[in-house]
Design a protein around this motif. Structure first.
Motif, PDB file in Angstrom:
ATOM      1  N   TYR A 144       0.844  -1.188   0.000  1.00  0.00           N
ATOM      2  CA  TYR A 144       0.000   0.000   0.000  1.00  0.00           C
ATOM      3  C   TYR A 144       0.879   1.238   0.000  1.00  0.00           C
ATOM      4  O   TYR A 144       1.970   1.249   0.574  1.00  0.00           O
ATOM      5  CB  TYR A 144      -0.896   0.012   1.241  1.00  0.00           C
ATOM      6  CG  TYR A 144      -1.830  -1.174   1.303  1.00  0.00           C
ATOM      7  CD1 TYR A 144      -1.477  -2.324   1.988  1.00  0.00           C
ATOM      8  CD2 TYR A 144      -3.062  -1.136   0.653  1.00  0.00           C
ATOM      9  CE1 TYR A 144      -2.324  -3.424   2.037  1.00  0.00           C
ATOM     10  CE2 TYR A 144      -3.926  -2.228   0.702  1.00  0.00           C
ATOM     11  CZ  TYR A 144      -3.543  -3.367   1.390  1.00  0.00           C
ATOM     12  OH  TYR A 144      -4.376  -4.454   1.430  1.00  0.00           O
TER      13      TYR A 144
ATOM     14  N   PHE B 220       0.750   5.600   0.496  1.00  0.00           N
ATOM     15  CA  PHE B 220      -0.029   6.672   1.107  1.00  0.00           C
ATOM     16  C   PHE B 220       0.670   8.015   0.895  1.00  0.00           C
ATOM     17  O   PHE B 220       1.892   8.095   0.752  1.00  0.00           O
ATOM     18  CB  PHE B 220      -0.147   6.452   2.629  1.00  0.00           C
ATOM     19  CG  PHE B 220      -0.694   5.118   3.023  1.00  0.00           C
ATOM     20  CD1 PHE B 220       0.165   4.047   3.242  1.00  0.00           C
ATOM     21  CD2 PHE B 220      -2.049   4.931   3.194  1.00  0.00           C
ATOM     22  CE1 PHE B 220      -0.329   2.804   3.613  1.00  0.00           C
ATOM     23  CE2 PHE B 220      -2.548   3.696   3.573  1.00  0.00           C
ATOM     24  CZ  PHE B 220      -1.691   2.633   3.776  1.00  0.00           C
TER      25      PHE B 220
ATOM     26  N   ARG C 119      -4.828   7.122  -0.290  1.00  0.00           N
ATOM     27  CA  ARG C 119      -4.291   5.761  -0.194  1.00  0.00           C
ATOM     28  C   ARG C 119      -4.422   5.079  -1.548  1.00  0.00           C
ATOM     29  O   ARG C 119      -5.399   5.293  -2.261  1.00  0.00           O
ATOM     30  CB  ARG C 119      -5.083   4.976   0.853  1.00  0.00           C
ATOM     31  CG  ARG C 119      -4.711   3.525   0.973  1.00  0.00           C
ATOM     32  CD  ARG C 119      -5.662   2.793   1.906  1.00  0.00           C
ATOM     33  NE  ARG C 119      -6.973   2.601   1.328  1.00  0.00           N
ATOM     34  CZ  ARG C 119      -8.107   3.011   1.883  1.00  0.00           C
ATOM     35  NH1 ARG C 119      -8.092   3.678   3.012  1.00  0.00           N
ATOM     36  NH2 ARG C 119      -9.250   2.765   1.305  1.00  0.00           N
TER      37      ARG C 119
ATOM     38  N   GLU D 114      -3.883   1.105  -3.259  1.00  0.00           N
ATOM     39  CA  GLU D 114      -3.514  -0.307  -3.161  1.00  0.00           C
ATOM     40  C   GLU D 114      -2.751  -0.707  -4.406  1.00  0.00           C
ATOM     41  O   GLU D 114      -3.187  -0.392  -5.517  1.00  0.00           O
ATOM     42  CB  GLU D 114      -4.768  -1.178  -3.033  1.00  0.00           C
ATOM     43  CG  GLU D 114      -5.528  -0.990  -1.734  1.00  0.00           C
ATOM     44  CD  GLU D 114      -6.602   0.080  -1.806  1.00  0.00           C
ATOM     45  OE1 GLU D 114      -7.529   0.044  -0.993  1.00  0.00           O
ATOM     46  OE2 GLU D 114      -6.508   0.967  -2.676  1.00  0.00           O
TER      47      GLU D 114
END
Lengths: 111, 114
Positions: free
Chosen positions: A33, A35, A50, A52
């Motif tokens: 992930y 951010f 965020r 993925e």
């Protein structure tokens, strides 16, 4: 080792304009992930957006969007219609288990 | 998200003394983290504190210097022991939520050691 690189120590943008903050990372993982965090002078870390890694679609949160290029290991943040309140340190971060942060980019917004 | 508070918000301490920083979360969380942020720098992970187990320390940080407690799922403390001016930093706690491992941060504790 996981590393996160933010090559722009400082950036400046005119109010209402658009600015892009760069971030690259290094990893051998395929699932992770990413951010972007904002830290204003009050020092409270705020999660901005965020992404993925398994999703090809770029994340968007209102005026904030990312350009995620997995093959290039690039994860840039675009801020549209910049506002004075966007002035802050912005940190790019990567996580599989532990979170690793880049050095940060200080964004100044000029009225 | 989670609401996280830290006490104290700031302190000025004498070298050689110790300070305990408290972190309180408004919901039960498994994973809590402690970071150090030196002036103008990025965040460096000190340790991961999971309830019911010993904290896991990152390279360069040791339990004798930074003992951590995690008595329940909503609370943790970090002690900075035998302080020196080099320990002057902002100390932040955070919690990880959900499957995406995103972290939410407390407001930080600004420590100055004289």
């Amino acid at each position: 080792a996981q590393t996160v690189t933010q090559s722009q120590p400082e950036m400046s943008v005119q109010e209402a304009e658009t600015v892009t903050l760069s971030c690259t990372y290094d990893t051998s993982e395929s699932d992770y992930y990413l951010f972007w965090y904002k830290q204003p002078p009050s020092r409270q870390m705020i999660l901005v957006i965020r992404q993925e890694a398994y999703k090809q679609q770029n994340a968007t949160e209102n005026r904030f969007s990312v350009n995620f290029q997995k093959a290039a290991k690039s994860f840039s943040l675009k801020i549209s219609d910049s506002q004075l309140g966007d002035a802050a340190m912005y940190f790019c971060a990567y996580t599989v288990n532990d979170m690793r942060f880049g050095a940060g980019t200080r964004l100044t917004v000029k009225p | 998200s989670a609401v996280i508070s830290q006490k104290p918000s700031r302190d000025i301490c004498q070298r050689g003394t110790s300070l305990t920083i408290q972190c309180q979360v408004d919901s039960q969380v498994t994973m809590m983290f402690w970071y150090r942020q030196q002036p103008g720098q990025s965040l460096t992970l000190i340790a991961t504190a999971n309830q019911g187990s010993e904290a896991t320390y990152e390279s360069g940080f040791v339990i004798d210097k930074f003992p951590i407690s995690r008595p329940n799922l909503t609370f943790s403390t970090l002690t900075v022991s035998n302080m020196s001016p080099e320990d002057s930093s902002i100390y932040l706690c955070s919690v990880a939520l959900g499957d995406t491992s995103e972290q939410y941060f407390g407001p930080g504790t600004r420590l100055t050691v004289t």
